[in-house]
Design an enzyme around this catalytic site. Structure first.
Site, PDB file in Angstrom:
ATOM      1  CG  HIS A   1      -1.864  -1.152   1.271  1.00 56.95           C
ATOM      2  ND1 HIS A   1      -2.620  -1.461   2.385  1.00 56.95           N
ATOM      3  CD2 HIS A   1      -2.165  -2.104   0.342  1.00 56.95           C
ATOM      4  CE1 HIS A   1      -3.337  -2.541   2.146  1.00 56.95           C
ATOM      5  NE2 HIS A   1      -3.076  -2.956   0.917  1.00 56.95           N
TER       6      HIS A   1
ATOM      7  CG  HIS B   1      -7.482  -3.309  -1.687  1.00 58.34           C
ATOM      8  ND1 HIS B   1      -6.936  -2.250  -0.995  1.00 58.34           N
ATOM      9  CD2 HIS B   1      -6.734  -4.391  -1.359  1.00 58.34           C
ATOM     10  CE1 HIS B   1      -5.921  -2.668  -0.270  1.00 58.34           C
ATOM     11  NE2 HIS B   1      -5.775  -3.974  -0.471  1.00 58.34           N
TER      12      HIS B   1
ATOM     13  CG  ASP C   1      -3.226  -5.223  -2.742  1.00 61.97           C
ATOM     14  OD1 ASP C   1      -2.834  -4.322  -1.974  1.00 61.97           O
ATOM     15  OD2 ASP C   1      -3.959  -6.163  -2.361  1.00 61.97           O
TER      16      ASP C   1
ATOM     17  CG  HIS D   1       0.163  -9.569  -2.255  1.00 62.43           C
ATOM     18  ND1 HIS D   1       0.117  -8.247  -2.630  1.00 62.43           N
ATOM     19  CD2 HIS D   1      -0.709  -9.698  -1.227  1.00 62.43           C
ATOM     20  CE1 HIS D   1      -0.735  -7.606  -1.854  1.00 62.43           C
ATOM     21  NE2 HIS D   1      -1.262  -8.458  -1.007  1.00 62.43           N
TER      22      HIS D   1
END
Length: 305
Positions: free
Chosen positions: A78, A235, A239, A262
């Protein structure tokens, strides 16, 4: 914007670590051109410095973690997204713990801190990593790819097998204003059953409805509801901006992701960096760069719109 930028002043803030549950303090400081973003674990003796680069990623479970030796800093995505989104190329990040504070679960508090510090432009041009050939990574039904484009875009197809969360798709053409206005405030999210399981294993100790959107069997549990109707996929794009910034240069290409996270974001960056035939690094000059992320070089005429 073709010149490297850093912070105008230093700024300090504190918050709770999502997984450690501990209060952690961060100071963002200006850095010289060519430095990149460097984290400094100032709570260690001697302090350990870790460059925010894909090659230093040591863990991608639940967040992105960089490390050097026994020292690490987790949940950097973030803050990295906020730095990238605000146009900061070079910065020192002093941190007195192993985890970037989660703040409200979004990048908005980091954006506010950067705005408070101000931006300072250098006279050294940026280098842009321009995609020449497609690069993809696939794991089962998850896929992330990047293809040539005249702009930096992220198109994300989010799918969850949960009755309270509909599949969401969104395509984002990067600009500083669109990132800060439309994506920075999108919060991290999780499912109640997973949160309980993580806490049972010593994770998410700092998690709460104040710093995450929690989804129960009947929908969103946060009393204030969602900030955007499609906050979840926004979001995921946030990311991705943070994870992909670990390529070390600003990207010009179109990222297409399906059910990515991720780990797959990181694998896409590593796959790209090990294939130099798929990209070129270009240092733009004012004469060759007529608008942000809009290439006007004859030698790049092969790029798609």
């Amino acid at each position: 914007m073709i010149f490297q930028q850093t912070l105008g002043n230093k700024v300090t803030f504190s918050g709770i670590g999502l997984h450690t549950g501990k209060t952690i303090t961060i100071t963002l400081r200006p850095a010289e051109p060519g430095t990149g973003v460097v984290f400094h674990r100032v709570d260690l003796t001697p302090a350990v410095s870790i460059e925010a680069h894909a090659q230093n990623v040591v863990n991608t479970r639940l967040s992105t973690t960089i490390g050097r030796g026994d020292a690490s800093v987790s949940t950097i995505e973030h803050l990295m997204a906020a730095l990238y989104g605000c146009g900061v190329d070079n910065a020192h990040v002093d941190i007195n713990g192993p985890e970037v504070p989660i703040m409200d679960g979004s990048a908005a508090p980091f954006v506010a801190a950067i705005v408070k510090a101000g931006i300072k432009e250098s006279k050294k041009p940026r280098k842009y990593l321009v995609i020449k050939k497609p690069v993809s990574v696939t794991e089962g039904d998850k896929k992330a790819s990047i293809i040539p484009s005249r702009h930096y875009k992220i198109s994300f197809d989010m799918q969850f097998a949960h009755p309270a969360v509909k599949s969401q798709f969104r395509s984002f053409e990067f600009s500083q204003s669109s990132f800060t206005d439309e994506y920075a405030a999108a919060r991290t999210f999780g499912f109640l059953a997973e949160v309980d399981m993580m806490k049972a294993h010593g994770l998410a100790l700092g998690g709460s409805l104040d710093n995450a959107v929690v989804i129960g069997d009947n929908g969103v549990m946060n009393p204030e509801g969602l900030r955007f109707q499609d906050e979840f996929v926004r979001h995921k794009i946030l990311d991705s901006v943070g994870d992909l910034s670990l390529a070390g240069h600003r990207l010009i290409g179109h990222v297409k992701a399906t059910k990515s996270g991720h780990d797959l974001n990181h694998k896409l960056v590593m796959e790209l960096l090990k294939r130099p035939d798929c990209y070129t690094l270009i240092e733009f000059t004012p004469q060759a760069f007529n608008a942000p992320f809009n290439i006007a070089l004859p030698e790049l005429a092969w790029l798609e719109a």
